[in-house]
Motif scaffolding. Structure first.
Motif, PDB file in Angstrom:
ATOM      1  N   THR A   1       0.834  -1.205   0.000  1.00 48.10           N
ATOM      2  CA  THR A   1       0.000   0.000   0.000  1.00 48.10           C
ATOM      3  C   THR A   1       0.866   1.251   0.000  1.00 48.10           C
ATOM      4  O   THR A   1       0.586   2.207  -0.728  1.00 48.10           O
ATOM      5  CB  THR A   1      -0.953   0.007   1.207  1.00 48.10           C
ATOM      6  OG1 THR A   1      -1.810  -1.134   1.125  1.00 48.10           O
ATOM      7  CG2 THR A   1      -1.786   1.272   1.253  1.00 48.10           C
ATOM      8  N   LEU A   2       1.924   1.253   0.796  1.00 48.66           N
ATOM      9  CA  LEU A   2       2.837   2.401   0.816  1.00 48.66           C
ATOM     10  C   LEU A   2       3.486   2.616  -0.543  1.00 48.66           C
ATOM     11  O   LEU A   2       3.647   3.760  -0.987  1.00 48.66           O
ATOM     12  CB  LEU A   2       3.919   2.217   1.882  1.00 48.66           C
ATOM     13  CG  LEU A   2       3.489   2.333   3.339  1.00 48.66           C
ATOM     14  CD1 LEU A   2       4.661   2.019   4.254  1.00 48.66           C
ATOM     15  CD2 LEU A   2       2.905   3.694   3.643  1.00 48.66           C
ATOM     16  N   SER A   3       3.856   1.538  -1.211  1.00 45.45           N
ATOM     17  CA  SER A   3       4.494   1.638  -2.531  1.00 45.45           C
ATOM     18  C   SER A   3       3.509   2.098  -3.600  1.00 45.45           C
ATOM     19  O   SER A   3       3.841   2.899  -4.466  1.00 45.45           O
ATOM     20  CB  SER A   3       5.073   0.286  -2.937  1.00 45.45           C
ATOM     21  OG  SER A   3       6.106  -0.074  -2.066  1.00 45.45           O
ATOM     22  N   ARG A   4       2.295   1.583  -3.528  1.00 47.68           N
ATOM     23  CA  ARG A   4       1.274   1.875  -4.529  1.00 47.68           C
ATOM     24  C   ARG A   4       0.705   3.287  -4.385  1.00 47.68           C
ATOM     25  O   ARG A   4       0.312   3.912  -5.359  1.00 47.68           O
ATOM     26  CB  ARG A   4       0.147   0.835  -4.399  1.00 47.68           C
ATOM     27  CG  ARG A   4      -0.922   0.900  -5.451  1.00 47.68           C
ATOM     28  CD  ARG A   4      -1.968  -0.208  -5.296  1.00 47.68           C
ATOM     29  NE  ARG A   4      -2.633  -0.169  -3.999  1.00 47.68           N
ATOM     30  CZ  ARG A   4      -2.522  -1.109  -3.056  1.00 47.68           C
ATOM     31  NH1 ARG A   4      -1.748  -2.157  -3.237  1.00 47.68           N
ATOM     32  NH2 ARG A   4      -3.164  -0.993  -1.916  1.00 47.68           N
ATOM     33  N   THR A   5       0.667   3.791  -3.150  1.00 45.09           N
ATOM     34  CA  THR A   5       0.062   5.099  -2.868  1.00 45.09           C
ATOM     35  C   THR A   5       1.072   5.943  -2.101  1.00 45.09           C
ATOM     36  O   THR A   5       1.014   6.030  -0.873  1.00 45.09           O
ATOM     37  CB  THR A   5      -1.226   4.911  -2.036  1.00 45.09           C
ATOM     38  OG1 THR A   5      -2.012   3.864  -2.604  1.00 45.09           O
ATOM     39  CG2 THR A   5      -2.029   6.193  -1.977  1.00 45.09           C
ATOM     40  N   PRO A   6       2.020   6.580  -2.797  1.00 40.94           N
ATOM     41  CA  PRO A   6       3.111   7.295  -2.129  1.00 40.94           C
ATOM     42  C   PRO A   6       2.664   8.353  -1.117  1.00 40.94           C
ATOM     43  O   PRO A   6       3.297   8.538  -0.094  1.00 40.94           O
ATOM     44  CB  PRO A   6       3.885   7.933  -3.282  1.00 40.94           C
ATOM     45  CG  PRO A   6       3.522   7.144  -4.479  1.00 40.94           C
ATOM     46  CD  PRO A   6       2.134   6.633  -4.247  1.00 40.94           C
ATOM     47  N   GLY A   7       1.563   9.025  -1.366  1.00 36.98           N
ATOM     48  CA  GLY A   7       1.116  10.080  -0.466  1.00 36.98           C
ATOM     49  C   GLY A   7       0.497   9.596   0.823  1.00 36.98           C
ATOM     50  O   GLY A   7       0.256  10.387   1.740  1.00 36.98           O
ATOM     51  N   ILE A   8       0.255   8.299   0.926  1.00 37.44           N
ATOM     52  CA  ILE A   8      -0.433   7.797   2.115  1.00 37.44           C
ATOM     53  C   ILE A   8       0.409   7.959   3.385  1.00 37.44           C
ATOM     54  O   ILE A   8      -0.128   8.226   4.451  1.00 37.44           O
ATOM     55  CB  ILE A   8      -0.905   6.338   1.926  1.00 37.44           C
ATOM     56  CG1 ILE A   8      -1.988   6.028   2.967  1.00 37.44           C
ATOM     57  CG2 ILE A   8       0.238   5.358   2.007  1.00 37.44           C
ATOM     58  CD1 ILE A   8      -2.806   4.811   2.653  1.00 37.44           C
TER      59      ILE A   8
ATOM     60  N   ARG B   1      -0.223  11.244   4.881  1.00 35.22           N
ATOM     61  CA  ARG B   1      -1.545  11.358   5.518  1.00 35.22           C
ATOM     62  C   ARG B   1      -1.600  10.626   6.854  1.00 35.22           C
ATOM     63  O   ARG B   1      -2.331  11.037   7.750  1.00 35.22           O
ATOM     64  CB  ARG B   1      -2.636  10.822   4.602  1.00 35.22           C
ATOM     65  CG  ARG B   1      -2.885  11.703   3.393  1.00 35.22           C
ATOM     66  CD  ARG B   1      -4.182  11.359   2.678  1.00 35.22           C
ATOM     67  NE  ARG B   1      -4.323   9.963   2.309  1.00 35.22           N
ATOM     68  CZ  ARG B   1      -3.968   9.442   1.145  1.00 35.22           C
ATOM     69  NH1 ARG B   1      -3.425  10.214   0.223  1.00 35.22           N
ATOM     70  NH2 ARG B   1      -4.148   8.169   0.893  1.00 35.22           N
TER      71      ARG B   1
END
Length: 118
Positions: free
Chosen positions: A19-26, A29
């Motif tokens: 998830t961290l790799s797929r959604t860098p902005g997470i 947040r």
């Protein structure tokens, strides 16, 4: 002192890392700047589990901000919670005076347990 709430959360390390790799902005947040400095993904997953466990210990009230529950290192490197803003307000409504935090990660799983005491 009395126990006000208990929260436990489990995070699958591989799923969290993906998830961290797929959604860098997470990460921006979910974590404060000092928390984002944690390099090892399993430790970051444990910190996310801690944030979820804090919400559960408070009864999962709506409107909590992820940055308002921060895992910091206390005496001797022991993990501790620093709460502010929305989380501090929810804790005050329940008269929470003390937080206890335990983190672990092994076998691809991160676990956090939080106890809130008045």
């Amino acid at each position: 002192m009395a126990v006000v709430g208990i929260g436990v959360d489990v995070v699958d390390g591989a799923r969290f890392t993906a998830t961290l790799s797929r959604t860098p902005g997470i990460a921006m947040r979910l974590f404060t700047a000092p928390e984002r400095d944690v390099v090892r993904p399993e430790r970051l997953a444990a910190r996310f589990a801690a944030k979820e466990a804090v919400a559960k210990a408070l009864g999962a009230p709506p409107g909590l901000d992820w940055h308002d529950a921060e895992v910091v290192l206390g005496a001797g490197g022991r993990p501790a919670l620093r709460v502010s803003g929305t989380v501090a307000a929810a804790a005050a409504r329940l008269a929470v005076a003390t937080w206890h935090l335990s983190l672990t990660h092994d076998g691809g799983v991160a676990v956090a347990m939080v106890v809130a005491e008045s």
